[in-house]
Design an enzyme around this catalytic site. Structure first.
Site, PDB file in Angstrom:
ATOM      1  N   CYS A 177      22.427 -24.406  -4.997  1.00  0.00           N
ATOM      2  CA  CYS A 177      22.749 -23.293  -4.187  1.00  0.00           C
ATOM      3  C   CYS A 177      22.596 -23.324  -2.386  1.00  0.00           C
ATOM      4  O   CYS A 177      21.451 -24.164  -2.462  1.00  0.00           O
ATOM      5  CB  CYS A 177      21.374 -22.540  -4.864  1.00  0.00           C
ATOM      6  SG  CYS A 177      21.130 -20.849  -3.123  1.00  0.00           S
ATOM      7  N   CYS A 395      12.180  -3.396   4.434  1.00  0.00           N
ATOM      8  CA  CYS A 395      12.593  -4.871   3.970  1.00  0.00           C
ATOM      9  C   CYS A 395      14.088  -3.994   2.868  1.00  0.00           C
ATOM     10  O   CYS A 395      14.457  -4.654   3.029  1.00  0.00           O
ATOM     11  CB  CYS A 395      12.777  -5.341   2.542  1.00  0.00           C
ATOM     12  SG  CYS A 395      11.835  -4.393   1.269  1.00  0.00           S
TER      13      CYS A 395
END
EC number: 2.1.1.-
Length: 442
Positions: A177, A395
């Site tokens: 990743c 967020c």
């Protein structure tokens, strides 16, 4: 029998002109008949062939992937990650956009949410319209910041590690990743098999060399002997109680921010980007300007990040109350701040604990609510405490905008808003809004 009027349109393709970015990592387009498409892997202004991934002939809108780009945006780049693209890993939204363009897109989403949900222009919100990259994240084209210190790997039926596809339980098997922090990548989770495991969460602390994996076995699955490429503590999620249980090593990792060390229990919340904790503390403290002797609240306080920084600044004659719903996080917060007797941490939901405390005034408040936001009732209560400054860490720009509207109804206005790109390659963005009472100066 399914009605013709409700026929699935999955797989159907449309040639469309791509419109503006929308909240959620996609852009808006319309078919010739006027139907709305939410298109991933596209950029505003492009002409693409969009293949429907979700929706029926009666759906209000359809979800789609841009499978062919007929006219590309100047902001488009080849996705550096081989697992990014239509039908592949759902972890990143903007691998196909230049880093500067990603930040612009996030800025457009924030501006759109502020106007639509709070009726505020960027100027009225005290925002200059920019989304700031984190320190060290400005990299040459084709390079991706390796920022993700916590990665949740899904395990496929054969025991291979991967990441989930977008809005799907399907697993895209990967060998690396690109956005995973070095401390996660060096564990080598993708290189081994996990035959009786459903998921593996890997955590690489920024403030220490602590590494941790949390294993969730499949129902009835046995735990493997975990041998990874680096020393690591191992936890497991209990099948019945869903709690985290130590198997080997420490049950926490040590993180560092604002010159303090914080213990974060297994699976506990800590900002994912290595620079995030310090970046947010700095923005909050600059906005609140704590004074000696202040009474401060830290709501949704987690393991005590903001409470610790506030306590240092309000001094011996000041006081800090933190409220947090997670029992484990409260234990960690009390441990982390045990040297500061002016700090008190209460466990429970903010909306029920705060009224119980009988606190009727506060000088400064910081709140870092979950993705859904604080909500009208909590905002209403906070407004009665008469704080001269409130710092709101968000967020989700939609939740922030909704709550800013509630604050406006209660007599508080934003004086400064800052946005930080603490989740590069994804659609997520972190904001810090500083509010003050409308009636007073300063």
């Amino acid at each position: 029998m399914q009605h013709e009027t409700e026929a699935s349109l999955v797989g159907h393709e449309y040639e469309v002109e791509v419109g503006p970015v929308a909240h959620g990592g996609h852009c808006v387009a319309r078919t010739e008949s006027g139907r709305v498409l939410f298109v991933r892997h596209a950029l505003p202004g492009e002409r693409v062939i969009a293949r429907v991934t979700e929706g029926e002939s009666t759906s209000r809108f359809l979800r789609a992937d841009a499978v062919r780009v007929l006219e590309a945006s100047k902001d488009r780049v080849p996705a550096p990650c081989p697992f990014s693209g239509p039908g592949k890993c759902g972890g990143c939204d903007w691998q196909h956009a230049k880093p500067g363009a990603q930040r612009r897109l996030k800025g457009e989403v924030i501006a759109e949410q502020l106007m639509r949900l709070a009726g505020l222009t960027p100027e009225e919100a005290g925002w200059d319209g920019t989304v700031m990259p984190a320190e060290g994240d400005k990299l040459p084209a084709g390079q991706v910041p390796a920022w993700r210190t916590r990665v949740q790997y899904a395990i496929d039926a054969e025991g291979h590690a991967g990441l989930r596809k977008h809005r799907s339980h399907e697993v895209q098997v990967i060998d690396h990743c690109m956005i995973a922090a070095e401390g996660v990548s060096e564990l080598g989770i993708e290189k081994r098999e996990w035959p009786q495991i459903a998921s593996v969460e890997a955590i690489a602390a920024t403030g220490s060399h602590d590494r941790q994996v949390i294993l969730t076995p499949k129902p009835g699955g046995r735990l493997p002997i975990v041998e990874l490429d680096k020393p690591v503590s191992v936890m497991r999620i209990g099948e019945r109680d869903k709690q985290v249980h130590p198997v080997h090593g420490r049950a926490f990792v040590r993180e560092r921010a604002d010159d303090r060390t914080y213990r974060v229990g297994a699976g506990g919340f800590w900002q994912v980007h290595p620079q995030a904790a310090d970046t947010l503390v700095k923005a909050v403290m600059q906005g609140l300007m704590p004074r000696k002797g202040d009474m401060a609240l830290d709501l949704y306080c987690g393991v005590g990040l903001f409470a610790g920084s506030l306590a240092e600044r309000v001094g011996d004659k000041g006081a800090v109350l933190g409220i947090e719903s997670s029992k484990r996080a409260v234990e960690d917060a009390r441990h982390n701040l045990r040297d500061l007797d002016r700090v008190r941490i209460e466990q429970g939901k903010v909306e029920s604990v705060l009224p119980r405390t009988r606190i009727d005034s506060a000088d400064i408040i910081v709140l870092d609510p979950p993705r859904a936001g604080a909500g009208r009732e909590t905002v209403r209560h906070l407004a009665t405490l008469g704080a001269r400054r409130i710092a709101y860490v968000a967020c989700d720009p939609a939740a922030l905008a909704r709550d800013l509207k509630y604050f406006a109804e209660e007599g508080y206005e934003p004086v400064k808003l800052r946005a930080f790109d603490l989740f590069p390659m994804t659609h997520h963005v972190e904001c810090v809004a500083i509010l003050k009472p409308v009636k007073t100066e300063g």
